[in-house]
Design a protein around this motif. Structure first.
Motif, short mmCIF file in Angstrom:
data_model
loop_
_atom_site.label_atom_id
_atom_site.label_comp_id
_atom_site.label_asym_id
_atom_site.label_seq_id
_atom_site.Cartn_x
_atom_site.Cartn_y
_atom_site.Cartn_z
N ALA A 159 0.68 -1.11 0.12
CA ALA A 159 0.00 0.17 0.08
C ALA A 159 0.87 1.44 0.01
O ALA A 159 0.57 2.20 -0.52
N ASP A 230 -3.67 -5.31 -10.38
CA ASP A 230 -2.76 -4.54 -9.42
C ASP A 230 -2.78 -5.25 -7.95
O ASP A 230 -3.74 -5.99 -7.76
N GLU A 233 -5.49 -5.11 -5.39
CA GLU A 233 -6.94 -5.61 -6.03
C GLU A 233 -7.74 -6.43 -5.00
O GLU A 233 -8.66 -5.93 -4.56
N ARG A 236 -8.47 -3.67 -2.33
CA ARG A 236 -9.38 -2.88 -3.00
C ARG A 236 -10.79 -3.23 -2.83
O ARG A 236 -11.85 -2.48 -2.52
N ASN A 241 -9.07 2.13 -0.47
CA ASN A 241 -9.36 3.04 -1.34
C ASN A 241 -8.13 4.07 -1.54
O ASN A 241 -7.43 4.08 -0.76
N ASP A 242 -8.36 5.09 -2.48
CA ASP A 242 -6.99 5.94 -2.63
C ASP A 242 -7.06 6.84 -1.73
O ASP A 242 -5.73 7.22 -1.14
N ALA A 243 -7.91 7.26 -0.94
CA ALA A 243 -8.02 8.35 0.28
C ALA A 243 -7.31 7.48 1.24
O ALA A 243 -6.24 8.05 2.01
N ILE A 245 -4.97 5.00 1.15
CA ILE A 245 -3.73 4.77 0.66
C ILE A 245 -2.83 6.12 0.81
O ILE A 245 -1.64 6.20 1.36
N ALA A 246 -3.23 7.32 0.48
CA ALA A 246 -2.86 8.56 0.56
C ALA A 246 -2.43 8.84 1.90
O ALA A 246 -1.44 9.43 2.20
N ARG A 249 0.36 6.83 3.12
CA ARG A 249 1.82 7.45 2.61
C ARG A 249 2.35 8.82 3.07
O ARG A 249 3.37 8.86 3.67
#
Length: 254
Positions: A159, A230, A233, A236, A241-243, A245-246, A249
């Motif tokens: 991730a 991916d 996957e 997911r 979700n991308d939020a 993951i962001a 990070r």
């Protein structure tokens, strides 16, 4: 010597390490964000206090319900740290039920890791959410800090955008601790494994005849890279979700 209520000796973990220093997308994973460990329920008071004083804010316990019933939370249960029980297996001997995995041969565990990553995907995502939102460091652990913890570490590092080689390298660092892990956990695990028809002493002798293999983690990553567009996957599909993951990070880079 301090004992648990069931008579098991408390001791310092032998396979505990901060994931700080691993290259991830955007830089280097900072220290004090994520810690992987062998059984923290058996940690002695000095270790428990030291972890919390050092910034530990949350614990993710990946052990089965049976393991938890046996040893509970230990001294960390009396300290100001959030606790999340998110078992990756129904029982400690589940590896014996996975075709292709031999409980006496660590090098064959890839099939178990694949099954764990896919079947426990919702609990992996829940664990990632804890790590992303804890107001300090999060420690995740199973019994040995090797298999369930290894899959959780790989999930987090995937991730965070780590390369496969870095994930395998982290996994392989457990090799140096294998003998100490077995010695620390034998009094707890021997009766549990015996109840499942597995002789822990036989497993220990078998493991001592073989070098610790990176192949199980390589096998998991190969499967994810070749079976999905991916490797994230399955996670997911379970809610990653991308939020999130962001957020992971951003916090991992500090």
């Amino acid at each position: 010597m301090t004992l648990t209520d069931n008579g098991f000796e408390l001791s310092a973990p032998v396979n505990l390490r901060d994931l700080g220093g691993i290259p991830i997308e955007g830089g280097i994973l900072r220290e004090g964000f994520a810690i992987r460990a062998d059984d923290l329920a058996l940690a002695d008071q000095a270790t428990a206090t030291g972890l919390v004083d050092g910034g530990l804010a949350a614990i993710i316990d990946l052990r089965s319900a049976g393991e938890f019933a046996n040893t509970g939370r230990g001294p960390l249960g009396q300290l100001r740290v959030a606790y999340h029980h998110l078992p990756f297996m129904d029982e400690v001997g589940s590896s014996a039920q996975v075709p292709g995995s031999d409980v006496l041969d660590q090098s064959t565990f890839a099939a178990m890791y694949i099954r764990m990553y896919e079947a426990a995907s919702a609990r992996i995502v829940a664990s990632l959410a804890v790590i992303a939102t804890a107001p300090g460091a999060t420690a995740f652990h199973c019994a040995a800090g090797q298999d369930r913890t290894g899959v959780m570490a790989a999930s987090l590092l995937l991730a965070l955008g780590a390369e496969d080689d870095a994930i395998v390298e982290d996994y392989a660092r457990t090799s140096a601790n294998s003998s100490a892990i077995m010695a620390r956990l034998a009094p707890v695990m021997r009766p549990m494994m015996k109840a499942l028809g597995i002789e822990l002493d036989e497993a220990a002798r078998a493991s001592m005849r073989k070098e610790f293999s990176p192949e199980p983690m390589k096998g998991l990553l190969h499967h994810l890279n070749t079976s999905y567009r991916d490797p994230l996957e399955p996670l997911r599909r379970a809610g990653l979700n991308d939020a999130l993951i962001a957020m992971l990070r951003e916090r991992a880079l500090g």
